[in-house]
Motif scaffolding. Structure first.
Motif, PDB file in Angstrom:
ATOM      1  N   LYS A  27       1.040  -1.714   0.395  1.00 25.96           N
ATOM      2  CA  LYS A  27       0.363   0.155   0.055  1.00 25.96           C
ATOM      3  C   LYS A  27       0.963   1.561  -0.151  1.00 25.96           C
ATOM      4  O   LYS A  27       2.055   1.672   1.069  1.00 25.96           O
ATOM      5  CB  LYS A  27      -0.986  -0.236   1.523  1.00 25.96           C
ATOM      6  CG  LYS A  27      -2.027  -1.004   1.399  1.00 25.96           C
ATOM      7  CD  LYS A  27      -2.700  -0.510   2.221  1.00 25.96           C
ATOM      8  CE  LYS A  27      -4.062   0.833   2.178  1.00 25.96           C
ATOM      9  NZ  LYS A  27      -4.613   0.734   3.877  1.00 25.96           N
ATOM     10  N   LEU A  29       2.353   5.126   0.716  1.00 22.97           N
ATOM     11  CA  LEU A  29       2.141   6.117   2.212  1.00 22.97           C
ATOM     12  C   LEU A  29       1.079   7.203   1.776  1.00 22.97           C
ATOM     13  O   LEU A  29       1.304   7.518   0.049  1.00 22.97           O
ATOM     14  CB  LEU A  29       3.782   6.267   1.989  1.00 22.97           C
ATOM     15  CG  LEU A  29       4.547   5.852   3.091  1.00 22.97           C
ATOM     16  CD1 LEU A  29       6.211   6.608   3.075  1.00 22.97           C
ATOM     17  CD2 LEU A  29       4.373   5.582   3.816  1.00 22.97           C
ATOM     18  N   PRO A  30       0.383   6.944   2.435  1.00 25.43           N
ATOM     19  CA  PRO A  30      -0.789   8.084   2.652  1.00 25.43           C
ATOM     20  C   PRO A  30       0.097   9.891   1.970  1.00 25.43           C
ATOM     21  O   PRO A  30      -0.466  10.403   1.601  1.00 25.43           O
ATOM     22  CB  PRO A  30      -1.838   7.917   3.985  1.00 25.43           C
ATOM     23  CG  PRO A  30      -1.512   6.610   4.321  1.00 25.43           C
ATOM     24  CD  PRO A  30      -0.343   6.436   4.069  1.00 25.43           C
ATOM     25  N   TYR A  31       1.256   9.983   3.096  1.00 27.23           N
ATOM     26  CA  TYR A  31       2.216  11.060   2.915  1.00 27.23           C
ATOM     27  C   TYR A  31       3.785  10.673   2.753  1.00 27.23           C
ATOM     28  O   TYR A  31       3.732  10.073   3.868  1.00 27.23           O
ATOM     29  CB  TYR A  31       1.813  11.985   3.806  1.00 27.23           C
ATOM     30  CG  TYR A  31       0.217  12.301   4.879  1.00 27.23           C
ATOM     31  CD1 TYR A  31      -0.369  12.792   4.689  1.00 27.23           C
ATOM     32  CD2 TYR A  31      -0.855  11.243   5.185  1.00 27.23           C
ATOM     33  CE1 TYR A  31      -1.920  13.099   4.082  1.00 27.23           C
ATOM     34  CE2 TYR A  31      -1.300  11.821   6.258  1.00 27.23           C
ATOM     35  CZ  TYR A  31      -2.617  13.082   5.030  1.00 27.23           C
ATOM     36  OH  TYR A  31      -3.846  12.722   5.566  1.00 27.23           O
ATOM     37  N   HIS A  47       8.752   2.208   4.850  1.00 26.51           N
ATOM     38  CA  HIS A  47       7.744   1.968   4.011  1.00 26.51           C
ATOM     39  C   HIS A  47       8.216   1.192   3.551  1.00 26.51           C
ATOM     40  O   HIS A  47       7.772  -0.261   3.465  1.00 26.51           O
ATOM     41  CB  HIS A  47       7.147   2.764   4.066  1.00 26.51           C
ATOM     42  CG  HIS A  47       6.149   2.644   2.322  1.00 26.51           C
ATOM     43  ND1 HIS A  47       6.573   1.964   1.227  1.00 26.51           N
ATOM     44  CD2 HIS A  47       4.440   2.334   2.872  1.00 26.51           C
ATOM     45  CE1 HIS A  47       5.265   1.988   1.059  1.00 26.51           C
ATOM     46  NE2 HIS A  47       4.528   2.057   1.063  1.00 26.51           N
ATOM     47  N   GLU A  98       0.272  -1.065   8.204  1.00 25.96           N
ATOM     48  CA  GLU A  98      -0.885  -0.134   7.416  1.00 25.96           C
ATOM     49  C   GLU A  98      -1.178   0.165   8.353  1.00 25.96           C
ATOM     50  O   GLU A  98      -2.222   1.076   8.172  1.00 25.96           O
ATOM     51  CB  GLU A  98      -1.700  -1.629   6.463  1.00 25.96           C
ATOM     52  CG  GLU A  98      -0.503  -1.928   5.645  1.00 25.96           C
ATOM     53  CD  GLU A  98      -1.138  -3.253   4.346  1.00 25.96           C
ATOM     54  OE1 GLU A  98      -2.170  -3.893   5.242  1.00 25.96           O
ATOM     55  OE2 GLU A  98      -0.425  -3.665   3.614  1.00 25.96           O
ATOM     56  N   ASP A 102      -1.978   4.480   8.118  1.00 25.49           N
ATOM     57  CA  ASP A 102      -2.815   5.005   7.226  1.00 25.49           C
ATOM     58  C   ASP A 102      -3.313   5.894   8.959  1.00 25.49           C
ATOM     59  O   ASP A 102      -4.287   6.678   8.274  1.00 25.49           O
ATOM     60  CB  ASP A 102      -3.719   3.639   7.151  1.00 25.49           C
ATOM     61  CG  ASP A 102      -3.123   2.665   5.839  1.00 25.49           C
ATOM     62  OD1 ASP A 102      -2.055   3.295   5.198  1.00 25.49           O
ATOM     63  OD2 ASP A 102      -3.804   2.358   5.365  1.00 25.49           O
ATOM     64  N   THR A 105      -1.812  11.615  10.120  1.00 19.92           N
ATOM     65  CA  THR A 105      -2.190  12.977   9.369  1.00 19.92           C
ATOM     66  C   THR A 105      -0.994  13.783   9.700  1.00 19.92           C
ATOM     67  O   THR A 105      -0.660  13.753  10.617  1.00 19.92           O
ATOM     68  CB  THR A 105      -4.088  12.874  10.205  1.00 19.92           C
ATOM     69  OG1 THR A 105      -4.149  13.819   9.246  1.00 19.92           O
ATOM     70  CG2 THR A 105      -3.526  13.573  11.330  1.00 19.92           C
ATOM     71  N   ASP A 204      -4.877  10.403  13.085  1.00 20.00           N
ATOM     72  CA  ASP A 204      -5.864   9.987  12.352  1.00 20.00           C
ATOM     73  C   ASP A 204      -7.260  10.152  12.976  1.00 20.00           C
ATOM     74  O   ASP A 204      -7.727   8.881  12.476  1.00 20.00           O
ATOM     75  CB  ASP A 204      -5.958   9.972  10.943  1.00 20.00           C
ATOM     76  CG  ASP A 204      -7.229  10.415   9.889  1.00 20.00           C
ATOM     77  OD1 ASP A 204      -8.137  10.604   9.947  1.00 20.00           O
ATOM     78  OD2 ASP A 204      -6.337  10.622   9.097  1.00 20.00           O
ATOM     79  N   ILE A 207      -9.913   8.249  10.343  1.00 18.28           N
ATOM     80  CA  ILE A 207      -9.379   6.743  10.513  1.00 18.28           C
ATOM     81  C   ILE A 207     -10.535   5.902  11.615  1.00 18.28           C
ATOM     82  O   ILE A 207     -11.232   4.876  11.545  1.00 18.28           O
ATOM     83  CB  ILE A 207      -8.443   6.836  10.095  1.00 18.28           C
ATOM     84  CG1 ILE A 207      -7.319   7.387   8.404  1.00 18.28           C
ATOM     85  CG2 ILE A 207      -7.745   5.396   9.363  1.00 18.28           C
ATOM     86  CD1 ILE A 207      -8.892   6.307   7.298  1.00 18.28           C
TER      87      ILE A 207
END
Ligand code: FE2
Length: 216
Positions: A27, A29-31, A47, A98, A102, A105, A204, A207
């Protein structure tokens, strides 16, 4: 389309999970970085090498075990036991990473009412939960988790020194912090306490609340 194919696709589409244990792919990285908390130099190798390495290890163990079952490939008892343990260890590392990546934020915000009420009911106040979660994280050499237990409906702060130990069975992880040195050493050196304190401001909660609503 054959009925069994259609139902299989529907079932897969309905799964909440879309991570590496399902897709076989990392997956993203979100950021790439979380300004004021974690740099790209910290996050990227974490990661790519640690999470990516765990996924590659899981896939390799999974493939060997599956072929030994389906093709009748013989494994001696020691090799079989090591592969089984490697598979669950790597799978847990994949899942925990993960959930960790995830669950952070770049734009800190307040926890939603639902999770706040559950935390206050169990711990007395958000401040008391935060203090206990941080103590839990400092006491751990691997992970710390806020988890919701499916059977008694209680929240628990749980330390895990390794990916596959410290588990409270049937508890669902909501908040995960990685406290292995590789998660913070580039940015914080040995100041684990500061890393943990800053993490608390980058949870976050949207989430986390979504995870909470899917439990129980
Ligand atoms: Fe990690």
């Amino acid at each position: 389309m054959l009925p069994h194919i259609a139902s299989a696709k529907t079932k897969q589409e309905n799964l909440l999970y879309n991570g590496g244990l399902l897709t076989g792919l990392s997956k993203p990285l979100p950021y790439k970085s979380i300004p004021g908390f974690l740099s790209a130099e910290q996050l990227t190798p974490h990661h790519d090498a640690h999470y990516g390495g765990a996924l590659r290890g899981y896939l390799a163990a999974e493939a060997t075990l599956q072929s030994s079952i389906h093709d009748g490939t013989s494994l001696n008892a020691d090799a079989y036991g090591a592969l089984q343990r490697a598979r669950v260890n790597k799978a847990d590392s994949v899942l925990l990473h993960e959930l960790y990546f995830d669950g952070m934020t770049t734009t800190p915000h307040s926890p939603t009412a639902e999770i706040t009420a559950a935390i206050k009911k169990r711990f007395g106040s958000m401040d008391k939960w935060m203090a206990d979660f941080q103590a839990c994280a400092k006491s751990s050499s691997g992970w710390a988790t806020l988890a919701y237990h499916q059977l008694n409906g209680k929240l628990f702060n749980i330390p895990s020194d390794k990916h596959a130990t410290g588990i409270l069975w049937m508890a669902s992880p909501l908040i995960i912090i990685d406290v292995y040195e590789h998660a913070y050493y580039t940015d914080y050196k040995n100041n684990k306490t500061q890393y943990i304190e800053k993490y608390m401001h980058h949870i976050d909660w949207e989430i986390i609340n979504r995870r909470f609503k899917t439990t129980g």
